[in-house]
Motif scaffolding. Sequence first.
Motif, PDB file in Angstrom:
ATOM      1  N   UNK A   1      63.825  34.490 103.877  1.00 45.04           N
ATOM      2  CA  UNK A   1      63.834  35.949 103.961  1.00 45.04           C
ATOM      3  C   UNK A   1      64.922  36.471 103.038  1.00 45.04           C
ATOM      4  N   UNK A   2      64.691  37.635 102.453  1.00 45.70           N
ATOM      5  CA  UNK A   2      65.654  38.206 101.513  1.00 45.70           C
ATOM      6  C   UNK A   2      66.442  39.326 102.177  1.00 45.70           C
TER       7      UNK A   2
ATOM      8  N   UNK B   1      65.701  42.834 108.824  1.00 50.45           N
ATOM      9  CA  UNK B   1      65.014  42.219 107.699  1.00 50.45           C
ATOM     10  C   UNK B   1      63.593  42.684 107.490  1.00 50.45           C
ATOM     11  N   UNK B   2      63.215  42.829 106.206  1.00 49.95           N
ATOM     12  CA  UNK B   2      61.875  43.288 105.854  1.00 49.95           C
ATOM     13  C   UNK B   2      61.109  42.309 104.962  1.00 49.95           C
TER      14      UNK B   2
ATOM     15  N   UNK C   1      62.447  36.537  97.410  1.00 48.92           N
ATOM     16  CA  UNK C   1      63.361  37.287  96.544  1.00 48.92           C
ATOM     17  C   UNK C   1      62.651  38.333  95.698  1.00 48.92           C
ATOM     18  N   UNK C   2      61.415  38.059  95.285  1.00 47.67           N
ATOM     19  CA  UNK C   2      60.735  39.004  94.389  1.00 47.67           C
ATOM     20  C   UNK C   2      60.059  40.138  95.140  1.00 47.67           C
ATOM     21  N   UNK C   3      59.963  40.032  96.446  1.00 48.99           N
ATOM     22  CA  UNK C   3      59.055  40.887  97.203  1.00 48.99           C
ATOM     23  C   UNK C   3      59.259  42.368  96.937  1.00 48.99           C
TER      24      UNK C   3
ATOM     25  N   UNK D   1      69.526  38.265  94.164  1.00 52.11           N
ATOM     26  CA  UNK D   1      69.197  38.429  95.573  1.00 52.11           C
ATOM     27  C   UNK D   1      69.919  37.418  96.458  1.00 52.11           C
ATOM     28  N   UNK D   2      70.236  37.853  97.674  1.00 51.93           N
ATOM     29  CA  UNK D   2      70.709  36.958  98.727  1.00 51.93           C
ATOM     30  C   UNK D   2      69.508  36.590  99.585  1.00 51.93           C
ATOM     31  N   UNK D   3      69.293  35.284  99.763  1.00 54.53           N
ATOM     32  CA  UNK D   3      68.122  34.789 100.488  1.00 54.53           C
ATOM     33  C   UNK D   3      68.573  33.909 101.644  1.00 54.53           C
TER      34      UNK D   3
END
Length: 333
Positions: free
Chosen positions: A37-38, A63-64, A120-122, A320-322
């Motif tokens: 999850x990002x 989180x989304x 991360x790309x979402x 991004x933080x994942x």
Amino acid sequence: MRAFLVQAEGGRRTRGWSDIADPVPGPTEVVVQVGAAALAWSDILQMEGTYAGPGPEPPFVSGHEFAGVVVGAGPEVAFLPGERVFGFLPSPAAFAEYVAAPARCLLRTPDELDDRAAAAITTSYLTADLALLTIGGLTPGCSVLVHAGAGGVGRAALLLAQAYGAGTVIATAGSLARRAAARERGASVAAGYDDFADVVLEHTDKRGVDLVLESVGGEVFDRSAEVTAALGRLVTIGASSGTRPKRLKLPFLWQRSLSVCGLHIISLRDQYPDAVEAAWGRVLGLLQEGRLDAGVGLAVAPADLEHGMNELRNRTVHGRVVIDFNDVERATR
């Protein structure tokens, strides 16, 4: 299952990993075992109760954005158990071992992407693409100002602006290291938040930029409008500073013939799904061509989520933080 739960106790918010019931899919939902999850800046603001727009009230799971494997599905969806998927939720719930997601929110994960990359790309690339192309009307050769150029969306916007043929691309960032990172991702020049207006005028012969991607708010928003060229567009996607613009007035927009546009991808997906689907197609195509990368700057185990939040808050992460749910022991960089 374990989930990162925000609660209200004695007039203050608390957060941490808790045991809650496993989700059950509705007729049009899919249950996904989350692999990654990002973490977004908006997630932190919602946890702290300082989000500029309407936000969730405790208790809620944060989180989304997420990626994982389908383990269950309602009778009205086409996804099957075992399929890899990624997507983003209309309401927070992604920081958990399992999530029930509306099927319309999901895409099948390309083989080229692992769960970290897919998470991360979402929203970073989708937000950047929609802001630059669909709403911002980017055309080859136009000048662009991208704020927070070393962050998730800013980094994606720099790569996309380059891919779509933008001319001069100016980025802002809060430190020399982050400005260097922005230049590595395609910025023609990078500036600080204190001097970016002068830099814009210097590099555009004082006419200003054609397009601004603004995510900071407050004084940065106001000064960005002042260096947007006539007939230009300022697209606002958030307010990481937690403050709102103060100086922008309607007569200024009239006199400069400026357009100020907002973007909220969750609302846009529900209202104009074809536009969002087209953006996904463009982004995934560029990823498969190797012209973009996922932009994972830091991966942490669930137990180290607070560390990831601090790194994002302190602007020490480039990308991004994942949260890696397959890593239960330690954070990795």
